[in-house]
Design a protein around this motif. Structure first.
Motif, PDB file in Angstrom:
ATOM      1  N   CYS B  18       0.865  -1.186   0.000  1.00 56.52           N
ATOM      2  CA  CYS B  18       0.000   0.000   0.000  1.00 56.52           C
ATOM      3  C   CYS B  18       0.900   1.234   0.000  1.00 56.52           C
ATOM      4  CB  CYS B  18      -0.901  -0.006   1.239  1.00 56.52           C
ATOM      5  SG  CYS B  18      -1.841   1.522   1.468  1.00 56.52           S
ATOM      6  N   CYS B  21       0.135   3.419   3.626  1.00 59.37           N
ATOM      7  CA  CYS B  21       0.505   2.952   4.968  1.00 59.37           C
ATOM      8  C   CYS B  21       1.711   2.021   4.947  1.00 59.37           C
ATOM      9  CB  CYS B  21      -0.680   2.293   5.664  1.00 59.37           C
ATOM     10  SG  CYS B  21      -1.126   0.693   4.956  1.00 59.37           S
ATOM     11  N   HIS B  30      -7.511  -1.517   2.980  1.00 55.99           N
ATOM     12  CA  HIS B  30      -6.835  -0.271   2.621  1.00 55.99           C
ATOM     13  C   HIS B  30      -7.791   0.737   1.989  1.00 55.99           C
ATOM     14  CE1 HIS B  30      -2.893  -1.908   3.618  1.00 55.99           C
ATOM     15  NE2 HIS B  30      -3.332  -3.042   3.099  1.00 55.99           N
ATOM     16  N   CYS B  33      -7.069   4.116   3.268  1.00 58.72           N
ATOM     17  CA  CYS B  33      -5.852   4.623   2.626  1.00 58.72           C
ATOM     18  C   CYS B  33      -6.176   5.157   1.234  1.00 58.72           C
ATOM     19  CB  CYS B  33      -4.800   3.517   2.513  1.00 58.72           C
ATOM     20  SG  CYS B  33      -4.156   2.977   4.105  1.00 58.72           S
TER      21      CYS B  33
HETATM   22 ZN   LIG Z   1      -2.887   1.111   3.426  1.00 59.87          ZN
END
Ligand SMILES: [Zn+2]
Ligand code: SF4
Ligand SMILES: [Zn+2]
Lengths: 331, 73
Positions: B18, B21, B30, B33
């Motif tokens: 990712c 993160c 995610h 995110c």
């Molecule tokens: Zn993430």
């Protein structure tokens, strides 16, 4: 309508005298039912004492990350496990950023560094960078480099930096909860030197750090006592890895009440939308703030996060019939 | 998670990490995110998980991995 709005109308709108701490607190506590009347009043105050122009600014980070200070909201502190790495911007890229900022119609370009205060290397980079911008771009240069010595203040004046940003961040009583590596008073003393040098003082802060409503009012009163030329108003955008990374964002209505309250405390200041407005208020809130006391915006990206595209803000200003302040009017 | 970048730096094919993160893209959720990335540049190289050097300017950003080079948005 509540009594505080009547009082503000008579005192702030008619006479240009800002509300005191108790008055600001009453505004911050006013009910949701009064919010639209409050925003309307703050807008009238802004139009009466500042006019319809909006000052547009771009900001850029000359030195990112690795800061030795511990401001708990900041992803650029080297003391937290933030993913932000240290990086320096070279002079050609700095000039290019200034050019792109000027192309949006902005009159202000603020160069920022993540430091406690500048060292010789940063001052040298500033000297070269400001000279290169002034030679190539028609824009006013501001700076934000942390705490300064008197000699550094004088050097910045000599370089042609016309405005200096140094945020108090929050009220005096809450500051030790947010920063432990330096004091509110140290920040205040830099601001005093900047004021005495003739540079314009730009000083604001961040709402949503965990301060109480009373402390928000305290902060507005302390800023009003400083009487800065400009007040940038940020809303916490919780950053991963920082001590405040899990805090909730400020409620939209509270953010709008705060904008109006700060305008009623400081009828003549440039009140600028800064970081966090996108996540706190979204597109609709940006419009409501501009119709509720705000008269300046940072366009485009921030230092480590991204903003709305500049043209979205500029189109909104056109729609609201708010002219972008021209360079000639600021000189 | 997917990569390498389109013009906005948004990954367009499967990648291991990712970019916000730095955790394994195939494990965990995610979505937060991905949503946050609308207003943030990437911080981790999606190919190798190294923290990237990221320079944000008013109209864009550049993220650099020592191994995998520059991404722009
Ligand atoms: Zn993430
Ligand atoms: S002094 Fe500035 S850059 Fe350093 S941690 Fe505090 S807010 Fe961040
Ligand atoms: Zn890589």
């Amino acid at each position: 309508m509540s009594a505080i709005l009547d009082r503000a109308r008579a005192q702030v709108l008619a006479d240009g005298v800002g509300l005191d701490e108790a008055g600001v607190l009453e505004v911050l506590r006013s009910p949701d039912d009064d919010l639209s009347a409050l925003l309307q009043l703050a807008h009238e105050v802004r139009m009466r004492w500042c006019g319809p122009e909006v000052e547009v600014e771009g900001i850029v980070s000359l030195k990112t990350g690795g800061c030795p200070e511990d401001c708990h909201f900041c992803s650029q502190s080297g003391l937290f496990t933030s993913p932000v790495r240290s990086v320096w911007l070279d002079i050609p890229s700095l000039v290019e950023a200034a050019k792109q900022t000027a192309a949006t119609g902005a009159t202000e370009f603020c160069i920022v560094a993540a430091v406690r205060g500048p060292d010789a290397r940063l001052m040298a980079q500033m000297r070269d960078g400001v000279a290169a911008i002034r030679a190539a771009v028609d824009i006013q240069v501001a700076a934000s480099l942390g705490m300064l010595t008197k000699e550094q203040v004088d050097e910045l004046v000599e370089m042609g930096v016309h405005r200096y940003n140094h945020n108090l961040e929050t009220c005096r009583s809450y500051f030790p909860n947010v920063v432990t590596t330096h004091s509110w008073e140290e920040r205040w003393s830099t601001l005093t030197m900047v004021r005495e040098s003739g540079m314009e003082v730009c000083c604001g802060g961040i709402l949503g750090l965990g301060e109480s409503v009373e402390q928000r009012a305290e902060f507005a009163a302390q800023l009003a006592a400083l009487d800065p030329h400009e007040v940038p108003l940020n809303f916490l955008n919780p950053r991963p890895g920082t001590p405040l990374g899990d805090r909730p964002v400020v409620e939209g209505k509270d953010a709008l009440r705060a904008i109006a309250a700060f305008r009623l405390a400081m009828p003549r200041t440039i009140l600028r939308y800064a970081g966090g407005r996108e996540i706190t208020l979204g597109d609709l809130g940006t419009r409501e703030g501009l119709l509720g006391g705000i008269n300046a915006v940072i366009v485009g990206n921030y230092l480590t996060t991204l903003g709305r595209p500049a043209n979205a803000d500029l189109e909104l200003l056109t729609e609201l019939k708010m002219p972008v302040k021209a360079l000639s009017a600021t000189l | 998670m997917t990569a390498p970048e389109g013009r906005t730096g948004t990954p367009t094919g499967p990648v291991p990490w990712c970019d916000r993160c730095g955790e394994a893209a195939a494990q965990g959720d995610h979505r937060t995110c991905a949503a946050a990335r609308a207003l943030e540049p990437p911080r981790f190289c999606p190919d190798c998980r190294r923290r990237m050097k990221v320079q944000v300017v008013p109209t864009g950003w550049t993220a650099t991995c020592v191994e995998h080079g520059d991404r722009h948005g």
